[in-house]
Scaffold this motif. Structure first.
Motif, PDB file in Angstrom:
ATOM      1  N   PHE A  44      10.171 137.569  63.498  1.00 32.48           N
ATOM      2  CA  PHE A  44      10.474 138.770  62.707  1.00 32.48           C
ATOM      3  C   PHE A  44       9.651 139.946  63.238  1.00 32.48           C
ATOM      4  O   PHE A  44      10.171 140.842  63.892  1.00 32.48           O
ATOM      5  N   TRP A  45       8.346 139.900  63.042  1.00 31.01           N
ATOM      6  CA  TRP A  45       7.490 141.026  63.443  1.00 31.01           C
ATOM      7  C   TRP A  45       7.547 141.271  64.949  1.00 31.01           C
ATOM      8  O   TRP A  45       7.401 142.398  65.402  1.00 31.01           O
ATOM      9  N   ASP A  46       7.748 140.218  65.728  1.00 24.94           N
ATOM     10  CA  ASP A  46       7.675 140.353  67.187  1.00 24.94           C
ATOM     11  C   ASP A  46       9.064 140.391  67.831  1.00 24.94           C
ATOM     12  O   ASP A  46       9.173 140.327  69.049  1.00 24.94           O
ATOM     13  N   ALA A  97       6.395 149.525  56.251  1.00 24.88           N
ATOM     14  CA  ALA A  97       5.620 148.571  57.063  1.00 24.88           C
ATOM     15  C   ALA A  97       4.117 148.817  56.882  1.00 24.88           C
ATOM     16  O   ALA A  97       3.309 147.890  56.918  1.00 24.88           O
ATOM     17  N   SER A  98       3.747 150.086  56.774  1.00 28.85           N
ATOM     18  CA  SER A  98       2.372 150.487  56.403  1.00 28.85           C
ATOM     19  C   SER A  98       2.482 151.364  55.164  1.00 28.85           C
ATOM     20  O   SER A  98       3.554 151.886  54.873  1.00 28.85           O
ATOM     21  N   ARG A  99       1.350 151.553  54.501  1.00 26.96           N
ATOM     22  CA  ARG A  99       1.394 152.472  53.371  1.00 26.96           C
ATOM     23  C   ARG A  99       1.411 153.912  53.887  1.00 26.96           C
ATOM     24  O   ARG A  99       1.069 154.178  55.052  1.00 26.96           O
ATOM     25  N   GLY A 110      -8.705 144.907  66.674  1.00 28.68           N
ATOM     26  CA  GLY A 110      -7.470 144.777  65.902  1.00 28.68           C
ATOM     27  C   GLY A 110      -6.684 143.597  66.447  1.00 28.68           C
ATOM     28  O   GLY A 110      -6.622 143.402  67.669  1.00 28.68           O
ATOM     29  N   MET A 111      -6.107 142.801  65.547  1.00 24.60           N
ATOM     30  CA  MET A 111      -5.316 141.641  65.988  1.00 24.60           C
ATOM     31  C   MET A 111      -3.953 141.680  65.318  1.00 24.60           C
ATOM     32  O   MET A 111      -3.850 141.907  64.104  1.00 24.60           O
ATOM     33  N   ASP A 112      -2.905 141.466  66.108  1.00 27.06           N
ATOM     34  CA  ASP A 112      -1.548 141.474  65.552  1.00 27.06           C
ATOM     35  C   ASP A 112      -0.648 140.699  66.493  1.00 27.06           C
ATOM     36  O   ASP A 112      -0.898 140.646  67.692  1.00 27.06           O
ATOM     37  N   TYR A 113       0.425 140.089  65.931  1.00 25.87           N
ATOM     38  CA  TYR A 113       1.343 139.420  66.854  1.00 25.87           C
ATOM     39  C   TYR A 113       2.675 140.156  66.999  1.00 25.87           C
ATOM     40  O   TYR A 113       3.685 139.536  67.283  1.00 25.87           O
ATOM     41  N   SER A 114       2.637 141.495  66.873  1.00 28.72           N
ATOM     42  CA  SER A 114       3.769 142.315  67.325  1.00 28.72           C
ATOM     43  C   SER A 114       3.342 142.960  68.645  1.00 28.72           C
ATOM     44  O   SER A 114       2.437 143.804  68.670  1.00 28.72           O
ATOM     45  N   ARG A 115       4.005 142.541  69.743  1.00 32.99           N
ATOM     46  CA  ARG A 115       3.680 143.121  71.069  1.00 32.99           C
ATOM     47  C   ARG A 115       3.817 144.633  71.043  1.00 32.99           C
ATOM     48  O   ARG A 115       3.010 145.359  71.600  1.00 32.99           O
ATOM     49  N   TYR A 157      -3.240 140.692  71.084  1.00 30.93           N
ATOM     50  CA  TYR A 157      -1.940 140.176  70.653  1.00 30.93           C
ATOM     51  C   TYR A 157      -2.123 138.685  70.354  1.00 30.93           C
ATOM     52  O   TYR A 157      -2.275 137.886  71.275  1.00 30.93           O
ATOM     53  N   GLN A 158      -2.210 138.336  69.087  1.00 31.57           N
ATOM     54  CA  GLN A 158      -2.446 136.928  68.723  1.00 31.57           C
ATOM     55  C   GLN A 158      -2.041 136.657  67.281  1.00 31.57           C
ATOM     56  O   GLN A 158      -2.151 137.539  66.414  1.00 31.57           O
ATOM     57  N   ASN A 159      -1.596 135.438  67.026  1.00 31.82           N
ATOM     58  CA  ASN A 159      -1.360 134.980  65.660  1.00 31.82           C
ATOM     59  C   ASN A 159      -2.740 134.746  65.025  1.00 31.82           C
ATOM     60  O   ASN A 159      -3.525 133.943  65.535  1.00 31.82           O
TER      61      ASN A 159
HETATM   62  C1  LIG Z   1       2.902 144.850  56.451  1.00 30.99           C
HETATM   63  S1  LIG Z   1       2.306 145.076  58.101  1.00 30.99           S
HETATM   64  C2  LIG Z   1       0.740 145.833  57.757  1.00 30.99           C
HETATM   65  C3  LIG Z   1       0.088 146.441  58.966  1.00 30.99           C
HETATM   66  C4  LIG Z   1      -1.274 147.097  58.716  1.00 30.99           C
HETATM   67  N1  LIG Z   1      -2.205 146.196  58.066  1.00 30.99           N
HETATM   68  C5  LIG Z   1      -1.088 148.357  57.923  1.00 30.99           C
HETATM   69  O1  LIG Z   1      -1.221 148.293  56.684  1.00 30.99           O
HETATM   70  O2  LIG Z   1      -0.795 149.390  58.526  1.00 30.99           O
HETATM   71  C6  LIG Z   1       1.874 143.401  58.568  1.00 30.99           C
HETATM   72  C7  LIG Z   1       1.369 143.279  59.986  1.00 30.99           C
HETATM   73  O3  LIG Z   1       0.817 141.976  60.145  1.00 30.99           O
HETATM   74  C8  LIG Z   1       1.270 141.418  61.370  1.00 30.99           C
HETATM   75  N2  LIG Z   1       1.258 139.959  61.194  1.00 30.99           N
HETATM   76  C9  LIG Z   1       1.939 139.241  60.269  1.00 30.99           C
HETATM   77  N3  LIG Z   1       1.610 137.937  60.368  1.00 30.99           N
HETATM   78  C10 LIG Z   1       0.707 137.838  61.387  1.00 30.99           C
HETATM   79  C11 LIG Z   1       0.007 136.745  61.989  1.00 30.99           C
HETATM   80  N4  LIG Z   1       0.177 135.487  61.552  1.00 30.99           N
HETATM   81  N5  LIG Z   1      -0.836 137.010  63.011  1.00 30.99           N
HETATM   82  C12 LIG Z   1      -1.013 138.286  63.465  1.00 30.99           C
HETATM   83  N6  LIG Z   1      -0.374 139.355  62.934  1.00 30.99           N
HETATM   84  C13 LIG Z   1       0.476 139.137  61.916  1.00 30.99           C
HETATM   85  C14 LIG Z   1       2.649 142.021  61.597  1.00 30.99           C
HETATM   86  O4  LIG Z   1       3.013 142.009  62.960  1.00 30.99           O
HETATM   87  C15 LIG Z   1       2.453 143.428  61.034  1.00 30.99           C
HETATM   88  O5  LIG Z   1       2.014 144.324  62.023  1.00 30.99           O
END
Ligand SMILES: C[S@@+](CC[C@H](N)C(=O)[O-])C[C@H]1O[C@@H](n2cnc3c(N)ncnc32)[C@H](O)[C@@H]1O
Length: 272
Positions: free
Chosen positions: A22-24, A44-46, A91-96, A113-115
């Motif tokens: 989904f996110w990626d 997606a963000s506030r 910062g860590m996120d799994y959306s490239r 870029y990591q889960n």
């Molecule tokens: C609702 S958005 C919030 C983003 C950010 N915290 C903000 O408020 O601007 C959720 C984020 O978490 C990331 N995400 C969701 N599950 C994740 C996981 N298991 N590991 C890393 N990132 C994850 C998504 O890719 C997305 O960018």
């Protein structure tokens, strides 16, 4: 295809996961990045005025110069503000796509870029944040894994700060279904597609799944997005086994005093 559709059209079992990214996803992440960057939209963000207020409050409770890890950092809306304020930020996120945007717009912070369910740190950070109710999108086993990993990743006395939606959010809500056709493509696909959408409630309206079936000419995809809502007590009970001390509890991630009447709840935990 019809057999698969009829199978997918059923109410999922509690905590069932879908296999689609989904996110990626290459297409979905494009619309998601636009949503993150829209300053006036709680999607997606506030909205960005809230993020300014939130970072101001977080900076008042996280000591100057701290090493911060922001989980699910998206395109870096919080992390960029933290690094501009002088913190040592990861910062860590799994959306490239989000990580690429964050790296391009903030050269001071480190972006990975990591889960986050697979992260592996020991006593590395002074503070860890997980903002915009992402904790509650996890299923119970994942939440346990994450709390253990966060506890391990924090230095002694380190802070973990996160928010969730409260039970108020789902009061009176009922299962519902709807459909829509997107002739020119849309959020879920760039091809013409039909969307079958449903929301289903479980466990006395404390758990919801948003289910979307996306049907294109040659393809059928299912997305399941879970959300759990909490009271102060159910959240405190859930974190109790993980060895944190309660440092503070607030109505939101801007540090508004706790009333119990808000639709969010923000918890600040300290590693004992
Ligand atoms: C609702 S958005 C919030 C983003 C950010 N915290 C903000 O408020 O601007 C959720 C984020 O978490 C990331 N995400 C969701 N599950 C994740 C996981 N298991 N590991 C890393 N990132 C994850 C998504 O890719 C997305 O960018």
């Amino acid at each position: 295809m019809l057999d698969k559709l009829l199978f997918l059209a059923q109410k999922p079992a509690l905590w069932q996961r879908s296999c689609e990214p989904f996110w990626d996803d290459e297409h979905i992440s494009k619309g998601m990045l636009e949503a993150h960057l829209n300053p006036d939209w709680d999607a997606a963000s506030r909205r960005h005025s809230y993020i300014d207020c939130s970072v101001k409050w977080l900076a008042s409770i996280i000591p100057e110069g701290s090493k911060i890890l922001d989980l699910g950092c998206g395109p870096g809306l919080y992390t960029k503000r933290f690094s501009d304020a002088g913190y040592d930020v990861t910062g860590m996120d799994y959306s490239r796509r989000s990580i690429a945007y964050a790296k391009e717009h903030d050269t001071k912070a480190k972006y990975i870029y990591q889960n986050y369910l697979e992260m592996d740190y020991a006593e590395e950070f002074d503070a860890i944040t997980l903002i915009y109710c992402d904790y509650a999108a996890l299923i119970p086993d994942e939440r346990k894994t994450l709390l253990s990993k966060i506890h391990l990743a924090l230095k002694p006395n380190g802070l973990f700060i996160f928010d969730v939606f409260t039970e108020k959010t789902f009061y009176g809500k009922k299962d519902r279904t709807s459909w829509s056709y997107h002739e020119n493509g849309g959020f879920w696909s760039d091809k013409p597609h039909l969307c079958l959408e449903a929301e289903y409630y479980f466990e006395n309206n404390t758990v919801k799944v948003d289910k979307t079936i996306v049907i294109t000419e040659n393809d059928l995809r299912e997305y399941l997005i879970w959300d759990t809502v909490y009271t102060k007590q159910t959240l405190l009970d859930e974190v109790a086994p993980f060895g944190f001390q309660i440092h503070g509890i607030y109505d939101d991630a801007c540090g508004s005093p706790f009333t119990g009447a808000a639709d969010t709840l923000c918890l600040v935990l300290r590693k004992g």
